[in-house]
Design an enzyme around this catalytic site. Structure first.
Site, mmCIF file in Angstrom:
data_model
loop_
_atom_site.group_PDB
_atom_site.id
_atom_site.type_symbol
_atom_site.label_atom_id
_atom_site.label_comp_id
_atom_site.label_asym_id
_atom_site.label_seq_id
_atom_site.Cartn_x
_atom_site.Cartn_y
_atom_site.Cartn_z
ATOM 1 N N ASP A 82 0.854 -1.193 0.000
ATOM 2 C CA ASP A 82 0.000 0.000 0.000
ATOM 3 C C ASP A 82 0.893 1.247 0.000
ATOM 4 O O ASP A 82 2.085 1.165 0.369
ATOM 5 C CB ASP A 82 -0.882 -0.076 1.266
ATOM 6 C CG ASP A 82 -2.068 0.863 1.232
ATOM 7 O OD1 ASP A 82 -2.450 1.317 0.138
ATOM 8 O OD2 ASP A 82 -2.633 1.142 2.325
ATOM 9 N N ASN A 230 -10.244 -0.015 -0.212
ATOM 10 C CA ASN A 230 -9.210 -0.166 0.816
ATOM 11 C C ASN A 230 -9.778 -0.014 2.224
ATOM 12 O O ASN A 230 -10.461 0.975 2.508
ATOM 13 C CB ASN A 230 -8.158 0.937 0.645
ATOM 14 C CG ASN A 230 -7.196 0.666 -0.473
ATOM 15 O OD1 ASN A 230 -7.445 -0.167 -1.323
ATOM 16 N ND2 ASN A 230 -6.088 1.370 -0.475
HETATM 17 P P1 13P Z 1 -8.964 3.575 6.113
HETATM 18 O O1 13P Z 1 -7.874 3.559 7.137
HETATM 19 O O2 13P Z 1 -9.842 4.765 6.211
HETATM 20 O O3 13P Z 1 -9.721 2.302 6.075
HETATM 21 O O4 13P Z 1 -8.237 3.738 4.680
HETATM 22 C C1 13P Z 1 -7.491 2.694 4.199
HETATM 23 C C2 13P Z 1 -6.714 3.049 3.004
HETATM 24 O O5 13P Z 1 -7.177 3.757 2.132
HETATM 25 C C3 13P Z 1 -5.386 2.443 2.882
HETATM 26 O O6 13P Z 1 -4.716 2.844 1.737
#
Ligand code: 13P
Length: 285
Positions: A82, A230
């Protein structure tokens, strides 16, 4: 099954009008819970690692968990890095066996973001590794990337089209008004922009900042072209609350495996519910 990239699963999701859940795991137990949820509801799944999690455990440990867990699971699993702005770490993950990476150069000026994204797409080429890229800025903190409200801006459709045409990522994360973390008040999602950007880029879009969005927001975003959703903060809460609430209810027990089991069940159940909501349940049957 062997780990696979996000390309096939996101293409099918875009076609089928549903989204694949991408969940940020924290350790072996949470990775197992996410994949077991996918197996239970027969959904493809993206297991995401933040850069902090990669640095904490090291690539060798994480890839061995992922290969072992995915290897005995009948549904498609991708291992995705990520938000990462560190090109060295992206290369390390690709070399170790991650099947997908996100280059987040969204803090850089447009041309620099484009050039860095092209570099990563070239690095991944021929390795069955998919690439996600971001344009515009998402409010909140994700890893070392912190964006204040007044710095945030939405992705421009014309720039998005040029960015995706020239860099050719497999998945595109345009800033469309959502935030990472817990929302304070109702988030203002620019659905019109999702619609235009999806049509102009022809790519599966990633909806970041999934924690705390309403069912209606998910459904509308997915219907307009968000093929990846996500979820990170929700997993962090389930991870800690699953552990703490079991211990609070059995405070004389001191049986770590039961506590870990409670944490596992909490994460697995919440992830399975998300998969059903995103429409990916049953798609890996
Ligand atoms: P949240 O922490 O709001 O679930 O977002 C996750 C995200 O977009 C990780 O890239």
């Amino acid at each position: 099954m062997a780990l696979e990239s996000m390309t096939g699963m996101l293409g099918e999701a875009k076609e089928g009008g549903y989204a694949v859940g991408a969940f940020n795991i924290l350790d072996y137990n949470s990775m197992l819970a996410v994949v077991k949820a996918a197996e239970e509801v027969k959904a493809p799944v993206i297991v995401q690692t933040s850069t902090k999690t990669v640095v904490f455990w090291g690539t060798d440990a994480i890839i061995s968990w992922a290969r072992e867990i995915a290897g005995r699971c009948p549904v498609p699993v991708a291992l995705h890095l990520d938000h990462c702005k560190d090109l060295g770490l992206i290369k390390q993950c690709i070399d170790a066996g991650w099947t997908s990476v996100m280059i987040d150069a969204s803090a850089s000026p447009f041309e620099e973001n484009l050039s860095l994204t092209k570099q990563i797409v070239a690095m991944a080429a021929g390795k069955q590794v998919s690439v996600e890229a971001e344009l515009g800025r998402i409010v909140g903190v994700e890893e070392e990337i912190s964006v204040a409200k007044d710095e945030a801006h939405l992705a421009d459709p014309q720039q998005s089209e040029r960015f995706c045409r020239e860099a050719s990522p497999d998945c595109f994360a345009p800033a469309i008004g959502r935030a990472h973390g817990i929302y304070k008040g109702e988030p203002k999602i620019a659905f019109d922009r999702i619609d235009v950007i999806a049509k102009r880029t022809h790519l599966p879009l990633a909806l970041h900042g999934g924690t705390g969005l309403s069912d209606d927001v998910f459904k509308k975003g997915i219907s307009l072209g968000c093929a990846k959703v996500n979820i990170s903060t929700q997993i962090k809460y389930a991870f800690i609350d699953g552990f703490v609430s079991y211990h609070a209810a059995h405070d004389k027990e001191y049986n770590p495996l039961k506590v870990i089991g409670a944490q596992f069940s909490r994460i697995k159940n919440e992830v399975a519910q998300n998969m059903t909501l995103f429409g990916s349940a049953g798609r890996a049957a």
